[in-house]
Structures are given as C-alpha cells and as structure tokens.
Write a protein that holds these residues in place. Structure first.
Motif, PDB file in Angstrom:
ATOM      1  N   CYS A 129       0.482   2.105   4.886  1.00  0.00           N
ATOM      2  CA  CYS A 129      -0.903   2.055   4.404  1.00  0.00           C
ATOM      3  C   CYS A 129      -1.894   1.932   5.552  1.00  0.00           C
ATOM      4  N   ASN A 130      -1.758   2.771   6.571  1.00  0.00           N
ATOM      5  CA  ASN A 130      -2.653   2.720   7.729  1.00  0.00           C
ATOM      6  C   ASN A 130      -4.082   3.128   7.380  1.00  0.00           C
ATOM      7  N   SER A 131      -4.250   3.898   6.293  1.00  0.00           N
ATOM      8  CA  SER A 131      -5.587   4.288   5.832  1.00  0.00           C
ATOM      9  C   SER A 131      -5.873   3.683   4.464  1.00  0.00           C
ATOM     10  N   GLY A 132      -5.324   2.513   4.229  1.00  0.00           N
ATOM     11  CA  GLY A 132      -5.563   1.836   2.975  1.00  0.00           C
ATOM     12  C   GLY A 132      -4.636   2.297   1.879  1.00  0.00           C
ATOM     13  N   ALA A 133      -5.033   2.011   0.636  1.00  0.00           N
ATOM     14  CA  ALA A 133      -4.197   2.358  -0.507  1.00  0.00           C
ATOM     15  C   ALA A 133      -5.055   2.501  -1.749  1.00  0.00           C
ATOM     16  N   ALA A 134      -4.861   3.598  -2.446  1.00  0.00           N
ATOM     17  CA  ALA A 134      -5.485   3.821  -3.751  1.00  0.00           C
ATOM     18  C   ALA A 134      -4.417   4.412  -4.653  1.00  0.00           C
ATOM     19  N   GLY A 135      -4.629   4.310  -5.969  1.00  0.00           N
ATOM     20  CA  GLY A 135      -3.611   4.769  -6.895  1.00  0.00           C
ATOM     21  C   GLY A 135      -3.264   6.233  -6.729  1.00  0.00           C
ATOM     22  N   ALA A 185     -16.314  10.181  -9.818  1.00  0.00           N
ATOM     23  CA  ALA A 185     -17.530  10.133 -10.624  1.00  0.00           C
ATOM     24  C   ALA A 185     -17.593   8.868 -11.461  1.00  0.00           C
ATOM     25  N   HIS A 186     -16.567   8.037 -11.360  1.00  0.00           N
ATOM     26  CA  HIS A 186     -16.506   6.805 -12.131  1.00  0.00           C
ATOM     27  C   HIS A 186     -15.909   5.703 -11.276  1.00  0.00           C
ATOM     28  N   SER A 187     -15.942   4.491 -11.779  1.00  0.00           N
ATOM     29  CA  SER A 187     -15.518   3.321 -11.008  1.00  0.00           C
ATOM     30  C   SER A 187     -14.371   2.606 -11.685  1.00  0.00           C
ATOM     31  N   HIS A 188     -13.522   1.942 -10.890  1.00  0.00           N
ATOM     32  CA  HIS A 188     -12.438   1.137 -11.444  1.00  0.00           C
ATOM     33  C   HIS A 188     -12.927  -0.268 -11.776  1.00  0.00           C
ATOM     34  N   HIS A 189     -14.138  -0.618 -11.419  1.00  0.00           N
ATOM     35  CA  HIS A 189     -14.615  -1.982 -11.628  1.00  0.00           C
ATOM     36  C   HIS A 189     -15.004  -2.202 -13.082  1.00  0.00           C
ATOM     37  N   ILE A 196     -13.511   1.267  10.375  1.00  0.00           N
ATOM     38  CA  ILE A 196     -13.956   2.258   9.395  1.00  0.00           C
ATOM     39  C   ILE A 196     -14.853   1.581   8.361  1.00  0.00           C
ATOM     40  N   GLN A 197     -16.101   2.006   8.282  1.00  0.00           N
ATOM     41  CA  GLN A 197     -17.100   1.352   7.439  1.00  0.00           C
ATOM     42  C   GLN A 197     -17.093   1.906   6.010  1.00  0.00           C
ATOM     43  N   THR A 198     -16.024   1.617   5.288  1.00  0.00           N
ATOM     44  CA  THR A 198     -15.927   1.999   3.883  1.00  0.00           C
ATOM     45  C   THR A 198     -14.761   1.250   3.254  1.00  0.00           C
ATOM     46  N   GLU A 199     -14.680   1.270   1.929  1.00  0.00           N
ATOM     47  CA  GLU A 199     -13.572   0.631   1.216  1.00  0.00           C
ATOM     48  C   GLU A 199     -12.357   1.550   1.262  1.00  0.00           C
ATOM     49  N   LEU A 200     -11.261   1.066   1.820  1.00  0.00           N
ATOM     50  CA  LEU A 200     -10.039   1.858   1.906  1.00  0.00           C
ATOM     51  C   LEU A 200      -8.986   1.427   0.891  1.00  0.00           C
ATOM     52  N   CYS A 201      -9.068   0.195   0.425  1.00  0.00           N
ATOM     53  CA  CYS A 201      -8.066  -0.310  -0.522  1.00  0.00           C
ATOM     54  C   CYS A 201      -8.756  -0.647  -1.842  1.00  0.00           C
ATOM     55  N   THR A 202      -8.354   0.021  -2.911  1.00  0.00           N
ATOM     56  CA  THR A 202      -8.937  -0.214  -4.226  1.00  0.00           C
ATOM     57  C   THR A 202      -8.135  -1.291  -4.963  1.00  0.00           C
ATOM     58  N   PRO A 203      -8.718  -1.883  -6.006  1.00  0.00           N
ATOM     59  CA  PRO A 203      -7.946  -2.853  -6.800  1.00  0.00           C
ATOM     60  C   PRO A 203      -6.654  -2.260  -7.360  1.00  0.00           C
ATOM     61  N   THR A 204      -6.718  -1.010  -7.800  1.00  0.00           N
ATOM     62  CA  THR A 204      -5.525  -0.363  -8.352  1.00  0.00           C
ATOM     63  C   THR A 204      -4.441  -0.216  -7.304  1.00  0.00           C
ATOM     64  N   GLY A 205      -4.816   0.283  -6.113  1.00  0.00           N
ATOM     65  CA  GLY A 205      -3.836   0.433  -5.037  1.00  0.00           C
ATOM     66  C   GLY A 205      -3.236  -0.896  -4.636  1.00  0.00           C
ATOM     67  N   ALA A 206      -4.076  -1.922  -4.522  1.00  0.00           N
ATOM     68  CA  ALA A 206      -3.597  -3.246  -4.140  1.00  0.00           C
ATOM     69  C   ALA A 206      -2.633  -3.800  -5.173  1.00  0.00           C
ATOM     70  N   ALA A 207      -2.940  -3.602  -6.462  1.00  0.00           N
ATOM     71  CA  ALA A 207      -2.091  -4.140  -7.530  1.00  0.00           C
ATOM     72  C   ALA A 207      -0.729  -3.454  -7.564  1.00  0.00           C
ATOM     73  N   ILE A 208      -0.700  -2.138  -7.355  1.00  0.00           N
ATOM     74  CA  ILE A 208       0.576  -1.412  -7.342  1.00  0.00           C
ATOM     75  C   ILE A 208       1.459  -1.920  -6.207  1.00  0.00           C
ATOM     76  N   LEU A 209       0.866  -2.104  -5.024  1.00  0.00           N
ATOM     77  CA  LEU A 209       1.632  -2.601  -3.879  1.00  0.00           C
ATOM     78  C   LEU A 209       2.104  -4.031  -4.113  1.00  0.00           C
ATOM     79  N   LYS A 210       1.233  -4.870  -4.657  1.00  0.00           N
ATOM     80  CA  LYS A 210       1.607  -6.268  -4.906  1.00  0.00           C
ATOM     81  C   LYS A 210       2.779  -6.343  -5.874  1.00  0.00           C
ATOM     82  N   TYR A 211       2.782  -5.474  -6.883  1.00  0.00           N
ATOM     83  CA  TYR A 211       3.816  -5.514  -7.908  1.00  0.00           C
ATOM     84  C   TYR A 211       5.171  -5.041  -7.377  1.00  0.00           C
TER      85      TYR A 211
END
Length: 387
Positions: free
Chosen positions: A7-13, A70-74, A196-211
């Motif tokens: 996950c060198n560039s973060g993680a998203a679903g 076009a939509h958000s996971h929040h 890198i000035q942006t969000e690279l890890c989303t809640p979904t990506g983080a949750a999949i990895l945590k699980y």
C-alpha cells in the motif's frame, strides 16, 4: 499460497479489488462473476490502465449511471437517499454470493459504521450512509470478499499504509488526513503520512485491510512469488497510484523445540492447543527422560519460517522453558485441496504418484450427532453414499 498487499500509494476499495482481479488469468471473466453477484444499480467495468508506465487493472464502479468519484463514502445523519446499517445488511443478504462472502462483507461494513459512529459521537444504528456512496462501498467490499474467498490464501499480510497528507473535503466540511473515521479504523495499524497532499486511504480501504491482514510489515519474507497483481487508483498523482498484490509460497518451515521437566501433562496439553489455534503446522509432545532420570517432555512446534519468532514468543509465554532450539528442516508434501461432494467435505491430497482422500471429521461428527449414532456408523453412511 499467501497474499501480501503493498500500500505504498494508500488503499481504496477499488484499488484492492483491481489488484485482486489482476491476479487471475481471465480478468474479464472474473469481472463478469462480480457483476453476476447482482449489486443494485451498479455496473463494474474492467479496463487496463497505464499508470506511470505500469500496466494495471482498473475497476470502475458505475452507480445509477454515475461514475466513481461523483459520490462520497462518508455518512450523514438524516435526509433522503440514505440508508442505515440494517438496510445495508439487507442489501448484502440479497446478493448472489456465498454465505461466507456475505458474512465477511457485513463484518467489514460494520468496521466502517463503528468508525463513523465514533467519529461523530453517534450510535451505530444512527449512522446513515449516502445511497450512492453506500452502493459503491458495498460493491468494493463485497468484490474484495468474493475475490479473496476465490483465491483462498492461507495468510494475508500488508505493508504499512501511506495515508497521504493535507486535507480532504467531505459532507461535513474540510477535514485533516486521515479523515476521523479512517483514523479510527487505522488504530493499531502502522501507517504514515507522505508529502502527497491528498487522501490516499479511504475508510473502505482501511476497513478491508484491517479485517483481512494478520500482520503489517514493509519487509515480508517472500519464499517464492508466483504472481503479482496491480490495481490502479482513480487519482492522478506524481508517483504511481497503484496497489500491488503478491501471491507467494512459504519460505520454508521451522522446527522449534525445548525440553521441559517442570510442567504438568495438562499444562503441556493446553500449551499445545494454543500453538495449533494460533496456526502452527503441527505441535506434539514426546515423553523424555531428563537429567538425573527426571521424567519430562520434548515440546515441538512446526511452523512457517516467517512465523518462527511469533511462535517462540508463544512457547516462552505458555511453558516454563528458558531456551528454544531452532531448526530449518526440508520436507516433502502432497498438494492438498478441500472438495465438496453431496454436501460432505473431503480432504484430497495428490503427488509423488499417490492420491489420498479423507472425509472431514467435522462432517462425520455432525452426522453422528444429528442421527444419534456412533462415529463409526456415521463414517460408513458417508462412505457408502460416496461409493
């Protein structure tokens, strides 16, 4: 086979799902399987994408005609077009997927919901997910659960997670990276901020990895890498915005042993049970005569080479020994698979000119209890049905 997620560039679903799809030879056929799950109002499109000259699999989620991004996971707390966790579970239960896949998807979504509730000081039942973002997350999460179930790795590990830096804009305004919900999910997981000035890890990506990930390390002990998959992200970044998945075989086995003469048989048996529960390949206790004729035990654990330190800690914790011998033996093994015939699971092993099959004991036990018969009778019934 083991799985390592880099996950060198973060993680998203979508990045995780893309990397997993890339591990299969027929990627379009696997994508068709994902679409056959029946995600509501959702189409998953597969394409090959060049990211900084690297070929990667790109999975685009089309939700009700809208492209991903076009939509958000929040979440929100109220309003039209929102669903709570119970309603999310109802959608997951309606999908055409195995019960294990659905259970994993619900557990992962629960991690996201709990993190969102904590971030906004709300009860989990009060958290409502924006419908478009919710459908996107369901597709991402369930796709990953389906693909991991299909790959069936023995062990999953991951690197530390690059979360990016700066701020992220969501429904509640501009928030720091990692966003509060993501930070809650990442508690106990090693991650780092980058330039890198942006969000690279989303809640979904983080949750999949945590699980799924049992361990997070930047120095995996690859025995032999057999395949590499690369999943592309949606953002254009200076660095290659990809997540890589490595399928690899174990780097060998390790034998740990120690002599014990000040431990009861019950205590030694308990320690052996702990070793097996923690994933030892085998654990056995051999009677031995120690110094001055004292009766004792030779306590032996077989484990994967990369797990030797973990099992050494367990042996020190659960036995009175003060020293452990370590060996690295080689071995011959048959190729093994678990097959199902007429609702009964069978362990099948093949290689070196031999084929062996053995009915799963738990299936024999289940039949014996259901019919109130002996194990011997239950085994005969199953064997007769298979002949």
């Amino acid at each position: 086979m083991n799985l390592y997620l880099e996950c060198n560039s973060g993680a998203a679903g979508d990045m995780l799902a893309g990397a997993l799809v890339d591990l299969f030879d027929d990627k379009k056929a696997v994508t068709a399987e994902l679409n056959a799950i029946g995600f509501p109002h959702t189409e998953i499109k597969y394409s090959e994408k060049s990211v900084n000259g690297i070929s990667a699999s790109y999975l685009e989620m089309i939700i009700s005609g809208e492209k991903e991004g076009a939509h958000s996971h929040h979440h929100h707390h109220h309003g039209e077009g929102h669903r709570n966790l119970k309603e999310v579970f109802e959608i997951i239960d309606s999908l055409s997927a195995d019960d294990k896949v659905k259970a994993d998807a619900k557990d992962i979504y629960s991690i996201v919901a709990a993190a969102e509730a904590k971030a906004h000081n709300a009860e989990i039942g009060e958290v409502h997910f924006h419908e478009l973002g919710m459908l996107d997350a369901i597709a991402d999460i369930t796709s990953c659960a389906y693909l991991i179930n299909k790959l069936s790795p023995e062990r999953i590990t991951a690197s530390r997670i690059n979360v990016g830096n700066g701020n992220v804009k969501c429904a509640h305004g501009i928030l720091p990276v990692p966003a509060p919900a993501t930070a809650n999910i990442l508690e106990g997981i090693p991650y780092y901020k980058s330039e890198i000035q942006t969000e690279l890890c989303t809640p979904t990506g983080a949750a999949i990895l945590k699980y799924y990930a049992e361990e997070f390390t930047d120095a995996p002990n690859f025995g032999s890498v057999v395949k590499t998959g690369t999943g592309a992200g949606t953002k254009e970044l200076p660095n290659a915005n990809v997540l890589r998945a490595f399928c690899y075989e174990d780097g060998g086995i390790c034998e740990l042993s120690c002599n014990i003469d000040d431990m009861t048989g019950e205590e030694a048996a308990f320690a052996a049970e702990i070793m097996m529960e923690k994933g030892a390949l085998d654990c056995f206790i051999t009677p031995a005569f120690m110094k001055k004729g004292r009766p004792g035990y030779l306590f032996t654990v077989l484990c994967k080479a990369e797990q030797s330190e973990d099992f050494a800690k367990l042996i020190f914790k659960h036995t009175p020994t003060i020293g452990i011998r370590k060996y690295t033996p080689s071995r011959y093994t048959l190729d093994r698979e678990l097959i199902e015939e007429s609702g009964v699971h069978i362990k099948r092993s093949e290689g070196y000119g031999s084929v062996k099959e053995k009915t799963e004991f738990e299936d024999i036990k289940k039949l014996a209890l259901e019919k109130d018969i002996s194990l011997f009778e239950a085994r005969r019934i199953i064997e007769k049905a298979q002949s």
